[in-house]
Design an enzyme around this catalytic site. Sequence first.
Site, mmCIF file in Angstrom:
data_model
loop_
_atom_site.group_PDB
_atom_site.id
_atom_site.type_symbol
_atom_site.label_atom_id
_atom_site.label_comp_id
_atom_site.label_asym_id
_atom_site.label_seq_id
_atom_site.Cartn_x
_atom_site.Cartn_y
_atom_site.Cartn_z
ATOM 1 N N ASN A 146 -6.678 -7.241 1.215
ATOM 2 C CA ASN A 146 -5.845 -7.178 0.001
ATOM 3 C C ASN A 146 -5.519 -5.756 -0.439
ATOM 4 O O ASN A 146 -4.456 -5.499 -0.985
ATOM 5 C CB ASN A 146 -6.494 -7.977 -1.135
ATOM 6 C CG ASN A 146 -7.798 -7.396 -1.592
ATOM 7 O OD1 ASN A 146 -8.554 -6.817 -0.798
ATOM 8 N ND2 ASN A 146 -8.096 -7.516 -2.860
ATOM 9 N N GLU A 244 -19.442 -5.696 -2.141
ATOM 10 C CA GLU A 244 -18.433 -5.879 -3.204
ATOM 11 C C GLU A 244 -17.729 -7.188 -2.897
ATOM 12 O O GLU A 244 -16.945 -7.262 -1.948
ATOM 13 C CB GLU A 244 -17.430 -4.718 -3.200
ATOM 14 C CG GLU A 244 -18.016 -3.379 -3.577
ATOM 15 C CD GLU A 244 -18.440 -3.278 -5.031
ATOM 16 O OE1 GLU A 244 -18.199 -4.232 -5.804
ATOM 17 O OE2 GLU A 244 -19.035 -2.251 -5.398
ATOM 18 N N CYS A 278 -9.570 -8.413 -6.455
ATOM 19 C CA CYS A 278 -10.898 -8.926 -6.847
ATOM 20 C C CYS A 278 -11.057 -8.950 -8.356
ATOM 21 O O CYS A 278 -11.625 -9.879 -8.911
ATOM 22 C CB CYS A 278 -11.996 -8.102 -6.184
ATOM 23 S SG CYS A 278 -11.774 -6.341 -6.401
ATOM 24 N N GLU A 457 -19.522 1.036 -5.944
ATOM 25 C CA GLU A 457 -18.693 1.998 -5.254
ATOM 26 C C GLU A 457 -18.119 2.926 -6.313
ATOM 27 O O GLU A 457 -18.203 2.650 -7.510
ATOM 28 C CB GLU A 457 -17.577 1.283 -4.471
ATOM 29 C CG GLU A 457 -18.199 0.488 -3.330
ATOM 30 C CD GLU A 457 -17.291 0.145 -2.179
ATOM 31 O OE1 GLU A 457 -16.335 -0.601 -2.420
ATOM 32 O OE2 GLU A 457 -17.557 0.607 -1.054
#
Length: 476
Positions: A146, A244, A278, A457
């Site tokens: 994505n 993640e 996300c 992150e």
Amino acid sequence: MKMRIGGEEIAGADERWIPVVNPATGEEIDRVPEGTLYEVDDAVKAAEAAFPSWAKRSARERGILLFRGAALVRERHEDLARLLTMEQGKPLKEAVDEVRGFANVLEYYAAISGSLTGKYVPLGKSGDAVVAAEPLGVCGAIAPWNMPALLMSWKLAPALVAGNTMVFKPATQTPLTSLHLAHILEEAGLPPGVLNVVTGKGEVVGEALVRHPGIEKISFTGDAETGLRVRELASASLKQVTLELGGSDPMIVWKDADIGKAVAGAVRGRFYNAGQTCTAVKRLFVHQAICDEFVRRLVARVEALKVGNGLSPGIEMGPLGGALQRDRIHAMVETMRNRGQGVILTGGMPLKGPLYDAGYFYAPTIVTGVHPESSLLSREVFGPVLPVMCVPDVETAIRNANNTRFGLGASVWTNDLSVAREVFSRVRAGMVWVNYHLSLPPEIPFGGVKASGIGRENGTQALASYTRTRTLFIGG
Ligand code: NAD
């Protein structure tokens, strides 16, 4: 042919090619090798060979190379963005943002490279200690389709600045931008073997990377179920992992909210990247005092969205990533409709017509009155469908917001500080925005709670996660 990785013997595949398909047109735009265990092993060996001299350089020296890479990416951002739109589908403007985002992340870590220092600790009569932050070695990174460029930067920039070398696996569907970015970094002066890209399938290349004994840490971004598999495989060899995973972000709009701003925020939050983000707004809770007006304005705005090939001017939403993604979304909407679990206010079907037939387009969709057991609320909806629920009070909004296995982001739209504080303290999410949704600056730690993942992150936390603490004691 067979080879041994991580103690297990696994069959290798013959060399084959994977087509890369433009999701707006269904056309093959290129093809990349379908990597096997051999390519993974070669890449790990190249990264191992490059590690000692890369780790020996000063962090500032490594940072300077990333600055050079970022400058080249900025110079070529238009070509890179076109390529990204062609392989992923997002509107060109979003692709430009993403490519620039890649450069931003490299520049951020290059700029803070000098902060990687150790500590000297006097211990009185017993002597002294020196606490060092050392690189881990070869790190493996696995990314989804994505946001191929941005997520590549989130992994490689902190890892490389900290002195690690890397083997990177892009998503099977979107390898081209990552390959071009890796070439650009090589051109900027990155020594051979420091960054290696292996293309191919997740269950082959991804798993081989996770199992490989030469890999010290895996940074994975993707689906929650794949994340569980990665964690299980990585734990067999005690590898560190950053995961993640998915999200089902709630957006809560309070009765005092600026309705215009909140509608614009919901549209951007849900339909950016065709809803395939996300931290997209995946469930919307609106105070009942403004619900009717809010929904009316939301539907009008969504119906005006220009959907089409991301390379065409003025397009606000592109296709979904592929037939699989489109069909999965449509099946969720159909199940809701067939079971009488909600009402479609607009959209609810694949788009048809000469502009759309060859690609994987889905109508931007708003649904309401959705039953809590509908998969549109109970699962992550990775596409342009937004369920809107009217709520009478903060208690109901927070209870519904928390009714998910995920905990990535959340937002509340209000000028009432007590409501904002209440939401921040009680909605279980890694990140909470007030009057905003979907900002991802490189200096702010990014990540979720619950099934949304482990670790962070971005920010200095990600840099630290690519180092190992070692201590030298010197007797007095
Ligand atoms: P996915 O899990 O199918 O694939 C992600 C990557 O893992 C791909 O490179 C794939 O080839 C690889 N892979 C697949 N099976 C594997 C296996 N068994 N072992 C190792 N690697 C394997 O996910 P996707 O469909 O590409 O991406 C969408 C998901 O990613 C959504 O759930 C989205 O929410 C999530 N995501 C999360 C973040 C975040 O930062 N939290 C960011 C973007 C996307």
